[in-house]
Design a protein around this motif. Structure first.
Motif, short mmCIF file in Angstrom:
data_model
loop_
_atom_site.label_atom_id
_atom_site.label_comp_id
_atom_site.label_asym_id
_atom_site.label_seq_id
_atom_site.Cartn_x
_atom_site.Cartn_y
_atom_site.Cartn_z
N LYS A 2 0.76 -1.11 0.12
CA LYS A 2 -0.12 0.01 0.05
C LYS A 2 0.95 1.35 0.04
O LYS A 2 1.89 1.32 0.63
N VAL A 41 -8.18 0.28 -4.72
CA VAL A 41 -7.29 -0.47 -5.59
C VAL A 41 -7.08 0.10 -7.16
O VAL A 41 -8.24 0.05 -7.69
N ASN A 43 -5.45 0.39 -10.99
CA ASN A 43 -5.09 -0.50 -11.93
C ASN A 43 -3.70 0.27 -12.40
O ASN A 43 -3.83 1.79 -12.61
N THR A 65 -2.25 -4.16 -10.10
CA THR A 65 -2.87 -3.07 -9.19
C THR A 65 -1.81 -2.47 -8.23
O THR A 65 -1.04 -3.22 -7.75
N GLU A 67 -2.51 -0.70 -4.11
CA GLU A 67 -3.24 -0.12 -3.30
C GLU A 67 -2.88 1.49 -2.84
O GLU A 67 -1.83 1.62 -2.38
#
Length: 364
Positions: A2, A41, A43, A65, A67
């Motif tokens: 993330k 999320v 892309n 992807t 986050e």
């Protein structure tokens, strides 16, 4: 993995998050889904995926992807729990990289929490709060380690010296990522401490439309201030990007971008930069059922890459058939690559390269 968006209140964090969340600018190829209000999320825009889609004509295409977390605005005193301080610092600790948004535009209609626009002061405010929180963590750890070091424990003495170096640096206003340690010391003592200012950072200068292409004086100040930090600075007109996202027609969005001198949305660059900041790279699988981008750490081995698809692939890994992306595109198909002798067979020690097109053989 993330990346967290941080910054003072009213610098454009949520507008940026919503920009990424709409992601209309990447047209229907790059939709976005929200897990909860502040986590999305996104892309990763990748032209290579579109090229493979043209060549293979699969039933579906799945991009890589990343986050993104929109973290509450921080204020002075957050390290002591001011504002949403504790929640903010808890959220940021859970991320793997920081996207630090700095206000680099003048607009009397948007209030600045400190009265005027000064991105360097804003940066220092946030840095200081994060450093104070790290200092608290280090001091707590140091109290425990000192007791063991006094008994003559060599390991504890070594850790104590590293923690003291961290303490001195943080007290001097230096973030952990800017301090130098040997590889062993870093891996043994610094990394396990999960310090906030050790996370890699990307500075996002939020500018007005006129500065979207070449920046402004505020941006130049930021670049000068962070030149020793080994950090990327990205210029983004967040408000303008939000306006572009409001347009439903893809052609209209492209025309708007051209009018302000951009060849693609800044949000696309930001997503790719965040991906890189998280130490991620992409490999592809390409078949008639599916063309897909898979995410692996930079430096991952072939079995680790196989494990991203399914843990059985890693456990029973035999070998990988690998085609370089450029060879696949220039020759036009897997069959032609084989004919040209360009498909390689790699074993367990192979380190995956960004853009590899891979096929795994395994036995369970």
């Amino acid at each position: 993995m993330k990346a967290g968006i941080v910054g003072l209140p009213n610098v454009g964090k949520s507008t940026l998050f919503n920009c990424l969340s709409n992601a209309k600018a990447q047209s229907a190829n790059f939709p976005f889904c929200t897990i909860e209000p502040n986590i999305g999320v996104v892309n990763v825009p990748d032209t290579r995926l579109q090229k493979l889609e043209e060549l293979v004509n699969p039933e579906r295409v799945l991009p890589a992807t990343v986050e993104i977390v929109d973290i509450a605005g921080l204020v002075k005193g957050a390290s002591k729990g001011e504002g949403l301080g504790n929640q903010f610092l808890g959220n940021i600790r859970e991320t793997d990289a920081i996207l630090h948004v700095l206000r680099c535009f003048d607009n009397d209609n948007i209030v600045h929490v400190d009265g005027n626009v000064n991105p360097i002061r804003d940066k220092e405010t946030i840095d200081m709060e994060l450093q104070l929180k790290d200092l608290e963590t280090v001091e707590k750890k140091l109290d425990k380690v000192k007791r063991a070091a006094k008994t003559g424990n060599k390991e504890a003495q070594k850790e104590e010296s590293v923690l003291l170096k961290l303490k001195e640096g943080l007290e001097a206003g230096i973030s952990v990522r800017a301090l130098e340690f040997s590889e062993d010391d870093y891996n043994d003592y610094v990394k396990p401490s999960q310090l906030i200012t050790d996370k890699p950072v990307l500075y996002v200068c939020n500018v007005d439309e006129g500065a979207a292409v070449s920046g402004n004086d505020y941006v130049n100040q930021v670049k000068e201030a962070v030149k020793d930090e080994n950090a990327e600075v990205l210029v983004l007109a967040v408000g303008t990007e939000a306006d572009i996202n409001e347009l439903d027609d893809y052609e209209e969005r492209q025309l708007f971008l051209q009018d302000i001198g951009l060849d693609e949305p800044g949000s696309s660059k930001l997503i790719r930069s965040a991906y890189k900041l998280l130490n991620q790279q992409t490999y592809f699988t390409a078949g008639v059922k599916e063309v897909r981008a898979w995410t692996v750490d930079i430096g991952a081995s072939a079995p680790q890459a196989a494990g991203v698809i399914h843990t059985d692939f890693e456990k029973g890994f035999i070998r990988a058939e690998v085609i370089a992306y450029d060879d696949y595109v220039s020759l036009g198909s897997e069959a032609k690559v084989k004919e040209a002798g360009k498909m390689r067979v790699e074993g367990k020690n192979y380190i995956v390269k960004d853009g590899d097109v891979m096929h795994f053989l395994f036995n369970v």
